[in-house]
Design an enzyme around this catalytic site. Structure first.
Site, PDB file in Angstrom:
ATOM      1  CB  CYS A 159      -1.546  -6.930 -11.040  1.00 42.46           C
ATOM      2  SG  CYS A 159      -3.260  -7.097 -12.976  1.00 42.46           S
ATOM      3  CB  CYS A 176      -2.117 -11.973 -12.950  1.00 48.17           C
ATOM      4  SG  CYS A 176      -0.685 -10.354 -13.107  1.00 48.17           S
ATOM      5  CB  CYS A 187      -0.031  -5.645 -14.101  1.00 52.33           C
ATOM      6  SG  CYS A 187       0.189  -7.132 -13.568  1.00 52.33           S
ATOM      7  CB  CYS A 200      -1.019  -8.516 -17.258  1.00 50.76           C
ATOM      8  SG  CYS A 200      -2.031  -8.219 -15.891  1.00 50.76           S
ATOM      9  CB  CYS A 255       0.988   5.290   8.660  1.00 54.88           C
ATOM     10  SG  CYS A 255       0.727   7.362   8.074  1.00 54.88           S
ATOM     11  CG  HIS A 271       3.436   7.975  12.298  1.00 47.40           C
ATOM     12  ND1 HIS A 271       3.053   6.664  10.720  1.00 47.40           N
ATOM     13  CD2 HIS A 271       3.358   7.089  13.264  1.00 47.40           C
ATOM     14  CE1 HIS A 271       2.836   5.762  11.798  1.00 47.40           C
ATOM     15  NE2 HIS A 271       3.291   5.841  12.936  1.00 47.40           N
ATOM     16  CG  ASP A 285       2.306   2.995  15.650  1.00 45.24           C
ATOM     17  OD1 ASP A 285       2.277   2.982  14.746  1.00 45.24           O
ATOM     18  OD2 ASP A 285       3.475   4.290  15.085  1.00 45.24           O
TER      19      ASP A 285
END
Length: 831
Positions: free
Chosen positions: A280, A283, A312, A315, A338, A365, A382
């Site tokens: 978040c 917070c 969140c 909150c 990725c 990927h 990678d």
């Protein structure tokens, strides 16, 4: 010509298939592939009335017209293939004796007849060894399978052949961003360049990453197998091909560039953050996905075509996660999945001058390739996994069903799928977007566009490089790979996400590891010099009747000086000494020399400590001294006071054995290799991924184990013996013989369940052909991390030139299959 119509049932479906006997069984299978999408090599037919199996063309002529189609499971097919492997004849070198290695069932056992019984799970390893000598007939079958797959493609390709071009073209614009000087400079500014240069030089000196040893020629064995056999290696080979040579203190620029690239990869892996769900913004607590939103102008500016929304849990605030495509913004945010990882890392590679490509895998990927001058070829990297030069990671480790793997660079677009597969016929059967000639034409057209402004000379060089790579990719298809290296399933991303994508592999705890380790040489003479420098220091303190508290204070002062040195530039290390502590310098003369440092008086009278020789020597020694100082301070806190009588073992540790060669039952790559147990560092460890299991193989050679002085010595056979747990063997250098009088073991940084608990220490006077027990320990517990335990050899040992540790049990074998150890230090008796 005989025309027939077959009614083929598969699951709940019925297919009418017209068949011409002139076409044959393979064409019939292709027809069924177009109807069912089952590849021909996985099709099996039986008669619906009599369950008769169709094996060849003649069976289709006289069988009934009602057939059942059965899809063969790929894993079952592999097992059937393994079950058909014949007896392997193994011959002793230069002798007449022959033993038969029978490939039998899991429950079979070895007997006294010389016959070896191997469980089913190891048939694949013997199969891999036999692949080294593929017959012309087998090669022809592979080519035939490729031709069949190309025929399938004619039936299966999409009518929208331009689709592949539309998928690739956006990435051409993407890689052009990597050539922007502004973006490159922004990337370079975020990299601790000198730190990575130092790590690269140290890695070369310790030889952690550069040298690779191919142990395929010794046969590939794994854990949990019971066998005793001398295996004859038909082609004699030089021993130097097995030995990872000692460190390189004078590397060439090509070697330095290669090592720096690997350090850049490791740094990026640690500094970039993977995002499952962003925290978040308000917070910092966990969030849940709430769908997508349109990108704001400020987000579109950096290529964010889509934005994920997260709510969140605490909150209720909404957090936006723009999927930026501009690497300049990614250098700032340093987070993503990725796509962002590969995009940003490829920019970093270009920023430091490496020829780089963005690699697009159509099964979702993305990663990077760089051309390594050291290797003389393109190298897979990678950044998400922190893995390099393991192109079979996805097919073998992740169990990916690859189809198209395309490299996009500033100078063209390339089909590099063949680098990433050993199942080309299967991959071809899945390449159904366009025909191969059309794909080639599309990529060539894109490449011409990328190169239209290049000079004739550059075009000629690129065409030569393209030809070399094309030949290289063909060779990749028929190479066996390294069967001793265990490739892991996907490690990046949330576990449930990885499972949903079927990328977790066979074992989600699996890691990149080596089950057939090379022989490695320890580069640790500096560790012994440092250990030997402490007794004179303590002796001076005792001679001056200093209380323990004052000795500890002096050690902490010197540690502070070394910390300042470590934080300075490794090429020009220097620090000034406070005049109030100048009188303490003589206490540390030996330590300063051991670190390749010296004290120097400036023109203004100040005393500095600075480099005395090659800065890499100091870089190697500094972390060892700092760890040793911490250990010594902790030990001194357990003493009431010091005297000359107390200056003995285990406080004083002289004659540490060094510069030997090491062989282990297994190791973690690249940071848990066997020599890490002897480098004197807390930050490293030897890790054996299967070390907590019940049985491992001990490999030794018949005539000699290792001779560092004669790297041209030839070896012709290997002896495999079952040992409980895991093991590590240390062979002394220069044909030395030493009595082992004591040893230290140190626990590693984490995971106490992996600590050794029971072990046996053995010595050998003949290089490892025979062993006798020196020490046994049971139920040992390491209460703390980095805890050292010292053990004295009480038996009357004879001089030995090899020592073996057999670790029989770990602290918690029920919850863990791994073994790890921070360090091993061996101490010889004084001559």
């Amino acid at each position: 010509m005989v025309a027939r119509q077959f009614i083929v049932s598969y699951n709940d479906s019925i297919f009418d298939v017209d068949y011409d006997t002139d076409d044959g069984l393979e064409v019939f299978k292709i027809q069924l592939f177009s109807l069912t999408s089952i590849p021909p090599h996985l099709q099996q037919f039986t008669g619906e009335d009599d369950d008769r199996v169709v094996l060849d063309d003649s069976d289709l002529i006289d069988i009934s017209n009602k057939l059942k189609l059965i899809k063969i499971n790929e894993e079952e097919k592999e097992i059937k293939l393994q079950d058909s492997i014949p007896t392997v004849v193994v011959q002793d070198n230069e002798e007449e004796s022959i033993r038969n290695v029978q490939i039998l069932g899991e429950d079979d056992e070895s007997d006294d007849s010389g016959v070896v019984h191997v469980s089913n799970e190891f048939k694949e390893l013997f199969s891999a060894a036999s692949d080294l000598m593929k017959s012309d007939e087998e090669y022809a079958r592979m080519l035939q399978a490729e031709e069949e797959a190309l025929m399938l493609q004619e039936y299966a390709v999409s009518e929208q052949s331009e689709q592949i071009g539309r998928q690739i073209r956006p990435y051409i614009s993407q890689v052009q961003m990597y050539e922007d000087p502004v973006r490159q400079e922004a990337a370079r500014k975020t990299v601790p360049r000198e730190e990575l240069e130092e790590k690269a030089l140290v890695s070369l000196a310790k030889n952690n990453e550069q040298q690779k040893v191919n142990m395929d020629m010794l046969m590939e064995f794994d854990k949990c197998v019971t066998m005793t056999v001398e295996v004859y290696v038909s082609c004699s080979f030089s021993f130097s091909s097995l030995l990872v040579k000692e460190g390189n203190f004078k590397p060439s620029k090509i070697e330095q560039d290669h090592a720096f690239l690997l350090q850049l990869l490791f740094w990026f892996k640690q500094s970039f953050r993977w995002v499952n769900a962003p925290p978040c913004d308000g917070c910092g607590n966990d969030t849940n996905n709430q769908g997508m939103d349109a990108a704001l102008p400020s987000e579109i500016q950096y290529g964010a075509a889509r934005v994920e929304l997260y709510r969140c849990n605490s909150c209720s605030r909404t957090t936006r996660f723009p999927r930026y495509n501009d690497p300049l913004k990614l250098v700032e945010t340093r987070r993503g999945r990725c796509g962002e990882w590969a995009n940003c890392f490829t920019l970093y590679c270009r920023a430091f001058g490496y020829e780089s490509r963005l690699i697009l895998d159509f099964t979702d990927h993305v990663w990077t390739e760089c051309f390594s001058e050291f290797l003389g070829r393109w190298m897979h990297l990678d950044p998400c996994e922190g893995v390099f030069d393991r192109p079979l990671l996805y097919e073998k480790g992740w169990n990916k069903k690859l189809n198209y793997v395309i490299a996009i660079a500033k100078d063209g677009v390339y089909d590099v799928t063949k680098r990433y597969t050993r199942k080309w016929a299967e991959v071809l059967s899945r390449r159904n977007i366009t025909r191969e000639p059309d794909l080639l034409a599309t990529l060539h057209s894109m490449t011409r566009e990328c190169r239209r402004s290049f000079t004739t000379q550059i075009l000629s060089e690129l065409e030569g490089r393209d030809k070399i790579e094309s030949e290289e990719l063909e060779k990749f298809l028929y190479s066996t790979g390294d069967a001793s290296v265990s490739l892991p399933g996907r490690q990046s991303g949330d576990k449930q996400w990885r499972i949903a994508r079927s990328e977790i592999g066979s074992d989600d705890h699996c890691s990149l590891s080596n089950t057939s380790c090379p022989i490695r040489v320890c580069v640790d003479e500096h560790v012994t010099k440092i250990y030997n420098a402490f007794p004179p220091l303590l002796s001076r303190c005792v001679d001056h009747s200093l209380p323990k508290s004052r000795i500890v204070e002096i050690l902490k002062i010197f540690k502070g000086i070394l910390v300042e040195l470590r934080s300075s530039s490794f090429k020009t290390r220097r620090t000034s000494i406070n005049p109030f502590i100048l009188h303490l310098l003589p206490y540390f003369d030996e330590l300063i020399n051991a670190l390749s440092l010296k004290s120097k008086i400036d023109t203004d009278g100040k005393v500095d400590i600075c480099l005395a020789s090659d800065p890499v020597n100091t870089s190697l020694g500094l972390p060892v001294v700092l760890d040793a100082l911490d250990d010594l301070i902790n030990v001194l806190n357990n003493y009431d006071d010091l005297s000359q009588v107390s200056l003995s073992w285990p406080l004083i540790k002289l004659n540490r054995i060094h510069s030997g060669s090491v062989l282990a039952s297994g190791e973690e790559l690249p940071f848990g290799i066997a020599t890490s147990a002897f480098d004197g560092l807390r930050t490293s460890k030897w890790e054996e991924p299967n070390g907590a299991r019940a049985v491992s193989l001990y490999l030794a050679w018949s005539s000699c184990w290792i001779n560092v002085d004669d790297p041209g010595e030839h070896i012709s056979c290997v002896l495999a013996m079952p040992l409980a747990g895991c093991w590590i063997v240390y062979k002394l250098s220069d044909n030395q013989m030493h009595k082992l009088v004591a040893y230290d073991l140190m626990s590693a940084n984490d995971a106490p369940e992996r600590d050794p608990m029971d072990w046996v220490v053995e010595g050998s006077h003949d290089g490892g052909s025979s062993w006798h027990i020196l020490d046994e320990q049971t139920s040992q517990m390491f209460k703390n991390r980095f805890q050292r335990k010292s053990f004295k050899i009480n038996s009357d040992s004879v001089p030995c030139n090899a020592f073996r540790f057999r670790f029989l049990a770990v602290r918690d074998v029920q919850s863990n299959s791994r073994f790890q150890l921070g360090s091993i230090d061996l101490y010889a008796g004084s001559d």
